[in-house]
Scaffold this active site. Sequence first.
Site, PDB file in Angstrom:
ATOM      1  N   HIS A   1       0.366   5.191   2.055  1.00  0.00           N
ATOM      2  CA  HIS A   1       0.626   3.878   2.652  1.00  0.00           C
ATOM      3  C   HIS A   1       2.057   3.804   3.181  1.00  0.00           C
ATOM      4  O   HIS A   1       2.313   3.171   4.216  1.00  0.00           O
ATOM      5  CB  HIS A   1       0.393   2.764   1.623  1.00  0.00           C
ATOM      6  CG  HIS A   1      -1.074   2.503   1.364  1.00  0.00           C
ATOM      7  ND1 HIS A   1      -1.516   1.735   0.317  1.00  0.00           N
ATOM      8  CD2 HIS A   1      -2.184   2.913   2.021  1.00  0.00           C
ATOM      9  CE1 HIS A   1      -2.838   1.679   0.341  1.00  0.00           C
ATOM     10  NE2 HIS A   1      -3.264   2.391   1.364  1.00  0.00           N
TER      11      HIS A   1
ATOM     12  N   LYS B   1     -13.353  -4.026  -1.739  1.00  0.00           N
ATOM     13  CA  LYS B   1     -11.955  -4.311  -1.381  1.00  0.00           C
ATOM     14  C   LYS B   1     -11.936  -4.688   0.091  1.00  0.00           C
ATOM     15  O   LYS B   1     -12.390  -3.919   0.942  1.00  0.00           O
ATOM     16  CB  LYS B   1     -11.071  -3.089  -1.606  1.00  0.00           C
ATOM     17  CG  LYS B   1     -10.607  -2.936  -3.028  1.00  0.00           C
ATOM     18  CD  LYS B   1      -9.513  -1.883  -3.101  1.00  0.00           C
ATOM     19  CE  LYS B   1      -9.081  -1.666  -4.525  1.00  0.00           C
ATOM     20  NZ  LYS B   1      -8.091  -0.568  -4.631  1.00  0.00           N
TER      21      LYS B   1
ATOM     22  N   GLU C   1     -10.715  11.602   1.905  1.00  0.00           N
ATOM     23  CA  GLU C   1     -11.154  10.740   0.791  1.00  0.00           C
ATOM     24  C   GLU C   1     -12.231  11.449  -0.044  1.00  0.00           C
ATOM     25  O   GLU C   1     -12.343  11.216  -1.246  1.00  0.00           O
ATOM     26  CB  GLU C   1     -11.676   9.398   1.325  1.00  0.00           C
ATOM     27  CG  GLU C   1     -10.670   8.586   2.149  1.00  0.00           C
ATOM     28  CD  GLU C   1      -9.640   7.808   1.324  1.00  0.00           C
ATOM     29  OE1 GLU C   1      -9.508   8.058   0.114  1.00  0.00           O
ATOM     30  OE2 GLU C   1      -8.945   6.944   1.921  1.00  0.00           O
TER      31      GLU C   1
ATOM     32  N   ARG D   1     -15.280 -20.783   2.467  1.00  0.00           N
ATOM     33  CA  ARG D   1     -15.071 -20.383   1.063  1.00  0.00           C
ATOM     34  C   ARG D   1     -16.059 -19.330   0.573  1.00  0.00           C
ATOM     35  O   ARG D   1     -16.253 -19.156  -0.629  1.00  0.00           O
ATOM     36  CB  ARG D   1     -15.087 -21.594   0.132  1.00  0.00           C
ATOM     37  CG  ARG D   1     -14.021 -22.613   0.495  1.00  0.00           C
ATOM     38  CD  ARG D   1     -13.721 -23.563  -0.622  1.00  0.00           C
ATOM     39  NE  ARG D   1     -12.680 -24.482  -0.214  1.00  0.00           N
ATOM     40  CZ  ARG D   1     -12.895 -25.628   0.438  1.00  0.00           C
ATOM     41  NH1 ARG D   1     -14.125 -25.998   0.732  1.00  0.00           N
ATOM     42  NH2 ARG D   1     -11.888 -26.391   0.767  1.00  0.00           N
TER      43      ARG D   1
ATOM     44  N   ASN E   1      -6.751   5.603  -5.861  1.00  0.00           N
ATOM     45  CA  ASN E   1      -5.564   5.534  -5.007  1.00  0.00           C
ATOM     46  C   ASN E   1      -4.732   6.808  -5.044  1.00  0.00           C
ATOM     47  O   ASN E   1      -3.572   6.797  -4.631  1.00  0.00           O
ATOM     48  CB  ASN E   1      -4.707   4.331  -5.410  1.00  0.00           C
ATOM     49  CG  ASN E   1      -5.394   3.029  -5.081  1.00  0.00           C
ATOM     50  OD1 ASN E   1      -5.981   2.893  -4.017  1.00  0.00           O
ATOM     51  ND2 ASN E   1      -5.371   2.094  -6.008  1.00  0.00           N
TER      52      ASN E   1
ATOM     53  N   ARG F   1     -10.121   2.235 -11.841  1.00  0.00           N
ATOM     54  CA  ARG F   1     -10.304   2.193 -10.377  1.00  0.00           C
ATOM     55  C   ARG F   1      -9.045   2.633  -9.627  1.00  0.00           C
ATOM     56  O   ARG F   1      -9.122   3.143  -8.514  1.00  0.00           O
ATOM     57  CB  ARG F   1     -10.741   0.789  -9.922  1.00  0.00           C
ATOM     58  CG  ARG F   1     -11.007   0.741  -8.430  1.00  0.00           C
ATOM     59  CD  ARG F   1     -11.749  -0.482  -7.977  1.00  0.00           C
ATOM     60  NE  ARG F   1     -11.965  -0.415  -6.544  1.00  0.00           N
ATOM     61  CZ  ARG F   1     -12.730  -1.234  -5.852  1.00  0.00           C
ATOM     62  NH1 ARG F   1     -13.360  -2.206  -6.462  1.00  0.00           N
ATOM     63  NH2 ARG F   1     -12.865  -1.090  -4.546  1.00  0.00           N
TER      64      ARG F   1
ATOM     65  N   HIS G   1      -2.404   7.549  -2.214  1.00  0.00           N
ATOM     66  CA  HIS G   1      -2.310   6.360  -1.368  1.00  0.00           C
ATOM     67  C   HIS G   1      -0.930   5.709  -1.382  1.00  0.00           C
ATOM     68  O   HIS G   1      -0.526   5.115  -0.385  1.00  0.00           O
ATOM     69  CB  HIS G   1      -3.367   5.326  -1.769  1.00  0.00           C
ATOM     70  CG  HIS G   1      -4.760   5.682  -1.320  1.00  0.00           C
ATOM     71  ND1 HIS G   1      -5.366   6.878  -1.638  1.00  0.00           N
ATOM     72  CD2 HIS G   1      -5.665   5.010  -0.563  1.00  0.00           C
ATOM     73  CE1 HIS G   1      -6.578   6.915  -1.099  1.00  0.00           C
ATOM     74  NE2 HIS G   1      -6.790   5.797  -0.452  1.00  0.00           N
TER      75      HIS G   1
ATOM     76  N   GLU H   1      -9.938  -3.386 -10.585  1.00  0.00           N
ATOM     77  CA  GLU H   1      -8.836  -2.433 -10.714  1.00  0.00           C
ATOM     78  C   GLU H   1      -7.857  -2.798 -11.829  1.00  0.00           C
ATOM     79  O   GLU H   1      -6.648  -2.884 -11.632  1.00  0.00           O
ATOM     80  CB  GLU H   1      -8.096  -2.268  -9.380  1.00  0.00           C
ATOM     81  CG  GLU H   1      -7.289  -0.979  -9.341  1.00  0.00           C
ATOM     82  CD  GLU H   1      -6.755  -0.641  -7.962  1.00  0.00           C
ATOM     83  OE1 GLU H   1      -7.541  -0.545  -7.016  1.00  0.00           O
ATOM     84  OE2 GLU H   1      -5.526  -0.486  -7.850  1.00  0.00           O
TER      85      GLU H   1
END
Length: 359
Positions: free
Chosen positions: A249, A140, A182, A118, A242, A238, A245, A234
């Site tokens: 993706h 992330k 990036e 945990r 992306n 934030r 992205h 986010e």
Amino acid sequence: METLNVDLGDRSYPIYIGSGLLDRPELLTDHIAGQSAALVSNTTVGPLYAERVARHLTGLKSTEILLPDGERYKTLEVLQQVFTGLLETRMDRGTTLIALGGGVVGDMTGFAAACYQRGVDFIQVPTTLLAMVDSSVGGKTGVNHPLGKNMIGAFYQPQCVIIDTDTLDTLDDRQLAAGIAEVIKYGIILDADFFAWLEANMTKLIARDKPALAYAIRRSCEIKADIVAADEKEKGQRALLNLGHTFGHAIETATGYGTWLHGEAVAAGMVLAAEMAQRLGWVQEEEVGRIRTLIASAGLPLTPPEGMTSARFRELMAVDKKVVGGALRLVLPQAIGKAVVTADFPAAALTETLNAATQ
Ligand code: NAD
Ligand code: GLY
């Protein structure tokens, strides 16, 4: 060495940037609270650098876990190897995981740290440019699912980030360029001066000029640290990180993880975002031209892969994490140095952009 700070209250942490940092034991040991540590790397980076990091762990109970190398191994199944390694060596809740590698190792190790018993501490030691300027900072973590990239994961911050810029010496040119994608992203979304600096210094960056690389890494980390401090989970700003992205993706998923590098897919995605913004009348042709020229000068792709259809893009983009209530939100530039996250665009603008790019 330069030290930046990611300001998150009692979860704040330093980012150390410099040459030779793998030879500074205190950077690591000052952030290990318990009596044990597990070094997680992969079969490429481990043989290059694991010994230099592991020698600082004498006096602690320690183990090394080497994962197979590649984006296609960024899965829940492979993550089990980390848990198995930790359990076999009886690592307890006081253990610290050390992620030594690129974004794949960093994302997986961070997620393992978030889940193991945990939650245990972890440290990021990024060794690709992409991981140095982006993935190691901000917490992330996660793995891919066959139906979508980075779909399983957690926000979980490291104890520190140790960026030894010398590790870039062994990184190949294609991977270096993927990291530059990036870096360019930060210029487009937030910092027109940095974009102009990149235009003036791209030749130096791809020639691996050390001061130029160090500046690009520092400025990228500064921008990322500020954004993360303002919007860790986010909820707003934030999402600007992306840019490109959602398109990228889709390219990564469609081509099979690892065929196109993440940074390459993001590069083509940023061009699509700029083209769509131009179609909407938000950016001028001249600015889109500058974005294309800078991306091309880094040796990065400007167009999606052959055979990628507009329909396939839309199908894959529909499972993006920025979809809220069924509405696709995109990061689109309004100028170089300014971008917005928006669902407020005519569907036709997206369709026409994708149609034009995939003909
Ligand atoms: P990667 O981790 O696959 O590394 C690229 C290749 O370089 C690998 O083969 C690796 O073994 C090798 N390598 C790493 N360091 C090396 C070195 N110093 N010398 C020689 N070879 C080296 O890819 P990446 O581009 O670093 O990261 C991409 C991943 O990062 C993707 O999974 C992406 O989703 C993720 N990512 C996450 C975030 C985030 O915020 N967490 C942000 C951006 C990207
Ligand atoms: N790379 C995107 C983010 O960290 O938010």
